[in-house]
Design a protein around this motif. Sequence first.
Motif, short mmCIF file in Angstrom:
data_model
loop_
_atom_site.label_atom_id
_atom_site.label_comp_id
_atom_site.label_asym_id
_atom_site.label_seq_id
_atom_site.Cartn_x
_atom_site.Cartn_y
_atom_site.Cartn_z
N ASN A 179 -4.83 1.22 -3.19
CA ASN A 179 -3.64 0.50 -3.89
C ASN A 179 -2.73 0.24 -3.04
N ASP A 180 -2.33 1.24 -1.76
CA ASP A 180 -1.39 0.91 -1.02
C ASP A 180 -1.91 -0.35 -0.09
N PHE B 143 -3.76 -2.67 -1.06
CA PHE B 143 -3.67 -3.91 -1.74
C PHE B 143 -2.33 -4.43 -1.90
N ALA B 144 -1.36 -3.70 -2.16
CA ALA B 144 0.06 -3.87 -2.28
C ALA B 144 0.57 -4.43 -0.93
N THR C 61 -1.20 -5.71 1.29
CA THR C 61 -1.80 -6.95 1.61
C THR C 61 -1.20 -8.30 0.94
N PHE C 62 -0.99 -7.95 -0.40
CA PHE C 62 -0.42 -9.06 -1.25
C PHE C 62 0.92 -9.60 -0.78
N ASP C 63 1.78 -8.50 -0.50
CA ASP C 63 3.16 -8.90 0.17
C ASP C 63 3.92 -7.78 0.59
N LEU D 194 7.38 -6.87 -0.61
CA LEU D 194 7.35 -6.08 -2.06
C LEU D 194 6.74 -4.90 -2.00
N ALA D 195 5.69 -4.63 -0.92
CA ALA D 195 5.12 -3.38 -1.02
C ALA D 195 6.25 -2.18 -0.47
N SER E 274 8.36 -0.87 -3.07
CA SER E 274 7.78 -0.12 -3.95
C SER E 274 7.78 1.45 -3.26
N ILE F 52 6.19 2.03 -0.41
CA ILE F 52 5.21 2.30 0.55
C ILE F 52 5.51 2.07 1.89
#
Lengths: 250, 274
Positions: free
Chosen positions: B156-157, B159-160, B162-164, B167-168, B171, B173
């Motif tokens: 999940n870390d 993924f987050a 990689t997405f942005d 934003l990660a 959160s 991270i």
Amino acid sequence: MNGAALAIRNLRAGYHGSEALRDVTFSVSRGDYLGICGPNGSGKSTLVKVILGLVTPQSGEISLLGTPRDSFKEWRRIGYLPQGLQFFNPHFPATVDEVIRLGRLSGKSFPRRFGREDTLAVERTMDWMGIGHIRGRMIGELSGGLRQRVLLARALVNEPELLVLDEPTTALDPETRESFYKLIYEMNRERGTTVLLVTHDTATIGKYATHLLYLDKKVIFCGDFDDFCNSSEMTGLFGEHGQHLVCHRH
Amino acid sequence: MNITEMLSFGFMQRALVGGSLIAILCSVLGVFLVLRRLSLIGDGLSHVTFGSVALALLFRLHSFYMTLAIIPLVLASSLGILKLAERARIYGDAAIGIVSALGVATGVMLASMAGGFNIDLFSYLFGNILSISSSELAIAAVLFVIVISGVAIFYNDLFASTFDEELAKTSGIDTGRINAILVLLTALTVVLAMKVVGIMLISALLILPAVTALQLSKGFRTAIISSAFIGVCTVVVGISVSFVMNLPTGATIVLVNFVTFLCAFAARTLLRRR
């Protein structure tokens, strides 16, 4: 500083030797809707990045929801919506459901795993925002307005106490922009969410915000929006027609 | 020769099992790397592997110890790429280029000191999965468990981030740590993959199954699973075809992957037109 949603004192920040913010001091009470505006390069986005821990300030104190920012860990209490994704890839293979679910990570400790309560929170947020019908769609297939709505849902999925929005409607058409701001306003009124909105659009601030922070590397004005309308700062910034341009609440 | 006969050979069984394990790792990590525009890190690290192999050959290490000896060098180089990009304020691709060139230059220098390029070095350059030994397969299995566990734990870390990445970070991270974990896992995988397709073609195994899966995937999790499935299928087909037709295995695997990518690309184009 403890009762405020956000309190900043003597903040100084910049990049590679240049100064973006100096001696910035202000606070935001819980439930307030603060509009932050100022000319290009006035430090609005830097301020947001400093608040969220994306930029380290040179000096100053920041308190987030009663906790010093350096020791703040409860990121689920804060929602953030940027102008757009940093390097958005329209072919990124994520569904709307997956993107909103990512917002739930901020409430989790290692190893971050999703459970049934996360699924329910995602469903609830999608239903509330009226985007349940696109849950399986790919994020890159959506229009700019819908994509920002999905990212707003991601920011709201933890029902944050403080919502930070950095020029969230720049790429949207006027109609979508209006419905977007109405949704934020509704949230501020109904849920008591504290809102920090960075925008160039002073008319939007006039329409929805309760307070205004005018920034130009330092704080030019911070206070009640109606007080701003009757202030010498407003006339100094916007001239004699400022009352009509900025303070006319539609 | 039929399939039963082909599978009766011990070296084919080891090649298919080892190749499949390595294909899963490359394909899964490949999705993260491609989406983060870090595809060429595999290429850079493979060049570092070349330098490390040349060093190991200079000391006449047995191939079993070779893998173990070069792992720390490649891991250190992967972190070096990250630090270089961070500290020297240069873009990631330039950092990869610097470390990559350094790896090749060191390799050529060491090979020259060892009396020139020999057959051993060539087998690492172009891969030879059919020669994988039981002990090498055991190393591959252990590293497979390590890398796949790493991906599962930090899924999940990853993924987050990689997405942005921004934003990660908001959160909570630690994206710096997640980036380091991703390149370390990639470094381990590159060392393993050198046996399958060779140093020259490792990046193909990291990139092609991932971009093939991305043509048709409807969601991040399905992209990861599809990429792993495509990776395994293409490696199994590649090894089998190369054995039956007496072709170089690494190159055959890459060409099978490329044909699969073309098919997925065509299918996507057709689906969009409908």
